[in-house]
Design an enzyme around this catalytic site. Structure first.
Site, PDB file in Angstrom:
ATOM      1  N   GLY A  22      22.464 -25.425  22.076  1.00  0.00           N
ATOM      2  CA  GLY A  22      23.581 -24.619  21.801  1.00  0.00           C
ATOM      3  C   GLY A  22      23.969 -23.998  23.286  1.00  0.00           C
ATOM      4  N   GLY A  24      25.699 -20.785  25.875  1.00  0.00           N
ATOM      5  CA  GLY A  24      26.045 -19.182  26.134  1.00  0.00           C
ATOM      6  C   GLY A  24      26.483 -18.815  27.402  1.00  0.00           C
ATOM      7  N   MET A  26      25.486 -17.034  29.390  1.00  0.00           N
ATOM      8  CA  MET A  26      24.514 -16.674  30.492  1.00  0.00           C
ATOM      9  C   MET A  26      23.027 -17.810  29.818  1.00  0.00           C
ATOM     10  SD  MET A  26      24.152 -12.377  30.254  1.00  0.00           S
ATOM     11  CE  MET A  26      23.416 -12.428  28.478  1.00  0.00           C
ATOM     12  N   VAL A  29      20.657 -22.679  24.861  1.00  0.00           N
ATOM     13  CA  VAL A  29      19.292 -22.494  24.062  1.00  0.00           C
ATOM     14  C   VAL A  29      18.745 -24.516  23.817  1.00  0.00           C
ATOM     15  CG1 VAL A  29      18.503 -21.950  22.275  1.00  0.00           C
ATOM     16  CG2 VAL A  29      19.644 -20.433  23.378  1.00  0.00           C
ATOM     17  N   VAL A  98      13.922 -21.847  14.638  1.00  0.00           N
ATOM     18  CA  VAL A  98      14.278 -21.272  13.206  1.00  0.00           C
ATOM     19  C   VAL A  98      14.983 -22.708  12.413  1.00  0.00           C
ATOM     20  CG1 VAL A  98      15.883 -20.553  11.611  1.00  0.00           C
ATOM     21  CG2 VAL A  98      14.801 -19.331  13.643  1.00  0.00           C
ATOM     22  N   ASP A 141      25.919  -7.231  20.207  1.00  0.00           N
ATOM     23  CA  ASP A 141      26.698  -8.400  19.843  1.00  0.00           C
ATOM     24  C   ASP A 141      25.940  -9.292  18.684  1.00  0.00           C
ATOM     25  OD1 ASP A 141      27.933 -10.741  20.926  1.00  0.00           O
ATOM     26  OD2 ASP A 141      26.015 -11.936  22.226  1.00  0.00           O
ATOM     27  N   PRO A 144      28.147 -14.056  13.624  1.00  0.00           N
ATOM     28  CA  PRO A 144      27.210 -14.964  13.442  1.00  0.00           C
ATOM     29  C   PRO A 144      27.192 -16.428  14.217  1.00  0.00           C
ATOM     30  CG  PRO A 144      29.844 -14.254  12.457  1.00  0.00           C
ATOM     31  CD  PRO A 144      29.650 -13.965  13.890  1.00  0.00           C
ATOM     32  N   ASP A 165      19.019 -13.457  19.819  1.00  0.00           N
ATOM     33  CA  ASP A 165      20.090 -13.075  21.052  1.00  0.00           C
ATOM     34  C   ASP A 165      19.711 -11.564  21.521  1.00  0.00           C
ATOM     35  OD1 ASP A 165      21.174 -13.670  23.383  1.00  0.00           O
ATOM     36  OD2 ASP A 165      22.731 -14.604  22.589  1.00  0.00           O
TER      37      ASP A 165
END
Length: 449
Positions: A22, A24, A26, A29, A98, A141, A144, A165
């Protein structure tokens, strides 16, 4: 920078980036392989162009922050460092991987989650927040996408949640790292104080968690739209909570999404209530400790109401048992004393008092009050209703005493019945005159008794 260009890179000669998970604002991952330990990890690679000029400070702060945390509902930090990728320095952290999706993907896939699953997941997250809040940290933050769902492996539970995060978390007493007017967080889950740019505290995380749980139950965001529309909507209305969720969920979510931070529950309170909801589906409060005396009074009232007898409103005092008769000293029997009478005694005066005393002694001993404990409930019964049998030894002793007394009475009776023989009058001799008569009179007087 294109995030896919980093795939295949090896960080610190150990962590190989395998695929992009993913991206984001900043950081990106990646799923990676730890060559030293042969396990799968998650690597978060930060961008080298910070939006507000505080990137390096925030990155180092996150590394130190994650390294200090250890909780089952938080993602565990394994390693951290700085490396050069494509000629540019990049900061990275290595975290627990995970194996599962995030909560955002699960909600979008539908249908809405089961209330029991939401309650268990929410309790895990609330406990994690209680843990970090106790260390002076707020997440800021909660959304979901930052909730990772791993396989549970426990019967009856399909998943467990971990909060990830902490990239924009800050210490409660630390100077703000963001520039004036800059909002960090996702618009749909901002608290009212975040939307207004006010002072933040731990209640802001509880507000965001409340919106996340509500979305899990309904499948819809409480404040959709653009960032401005979403931020303004929460200042104008409370989130809509369907009545079909039940009073337990309604009360909890209403409290968590209160506009006033002071009206929101603490993370610990929310965790306790969510655990109760997960168990019963209805409970909203933890049961108060039971007062034993109050419980007993209530029980008596219930019994009285059933039987139609008025309650005494209080428990009776406990019955105290008297010492057993065997432990008590034997009674002392006093026989009546018959005064000495010079007159000859009769049979009635000798036998009657002695025999009466001898016969009365065993009877008095057997009639002495004896405490008999009631085997059914410790209640003492009346001595008259529970006569105690005389011991065998006492019966034998009493019989001997009676026999001796009666023998003495018979002897006394025999002596008393003996008549006193009358003394015979002296013989009457004829009078003789002269010296001979005088001598005969003297002789008679000398033999008289």
């Amino acid at each position: 920078m294109n995030s896919t260009r980093a795939i295949g890179a090896v960080l610190a000669d150990r962590f190989r980036l395998d695929r992009l998970i993913g991206t984001g604002g900043m950081a990106s991952v990646y799923e990676a392989t730890d060559a030293a330990l042969g396990r799968t990890v998650a690597v978060k690679l930060f961008r080298n162009d910070s939006l507000d000029g505080a990137g390096p400070e925030r990155q180092s702060g996150e590394i130190a922050l994650l390294a200090s945390l250890n909780h089952f509902a938080l993602v565990t930090l394994y390693d951290a460092g700085t490396t050069e990728i494509n000629g540019a320095p990049r900061t990275f952290i290595v975290m627990e991987y995970v194996d599962g999706s995030d909560l955002r993907t699960r909600i979008q896939a539908g249908p809405p989650l089961e209330p029991a699953d939401v309650a268990r997941m929410g309790a895990d997250l609330a406990e994690a927040l209680h843990y970090v809040h106790g260390r002076g940290i707020i997440h800021r933050d909660i959304k979901p996408a930052n909730v990772l769902l791993g396989a549970s492996g426990f019967p009856g539970r399909s998943m467990h949640a971990k909060l990830a995060d902490f990239g924009i978390a800050r210490l409660l007493d630390e100077t703000r790292l963001t520039a004036t007017g800059t909002l960090l967080g996702t618009a749909s889950y901002l608290s009212p104080e975040q939307a207004l740019g006010g002072s933040l505290g731990s209640p802001t995380d509880l507000y965001s968690l409340g919106l996340v749980l509500l979305e899990c139950l309904t499948g819809e965001r409480a404040y959709p739209g653009t960032a401005v529309e979403s931020a303004m909507a929460r200042l104008q209305r409370q989130p809509s909570i369907p009545a079909s969720l039940g009073s337990g969920w309604s009360q909890l979510l209403t409290a968590m999404t209160s506009r006033d931070p002071a009206d929101r529950p603490t993370a610990a309170d929310a965790a306790v209530t969510l655990r109760a909801l997960a168990t019963t589906g209805l409970a909203t409060d933890v049961p108060a400790p039971v007062d034993p005396s109050a419980a007993a009074t209530e029980l008596l009232a219930t019994i009285d109401a059933t039987s139609g007898v008025e309650s005494t409103a209080a428990m009776p005092a406990p019955t105290r048992l008297l010492p057993a008769a065997d432990d008590a000293p034997a009674p002392t029997l006093l026989l009546p004393v018959t005064p000495f009478t010079p007159a000859p005694p009769t049979a009635a005066t000798v036998v009657a008092p002695v025999v009466a005393a001898a016969v009365a002694a065993p009877a008095a001993a057997s009639a002495a009050p004896t405490a008999v404990p009631n085997a059914g409930g410790g209640v003492l019964r009346s001595p008259s209703s529970q006569p105690r049998a005389m011991p065998k030894r006492a019966v034998i002793t009493g019989s001997i005493v009676i026999a001796v007394v009666m023998l003495g009475a018979l002897i006394a009776l025999f002596i008393a019945t003996q008549t006193v023989q009358p003394v015979s009058p002296p013989p009457n001799y004829p009078a003789v005159d002269g010296q001979l008569g005088t001598s005969l009179q003297q002789l008679q007087e000398s033999v008289n008794p």
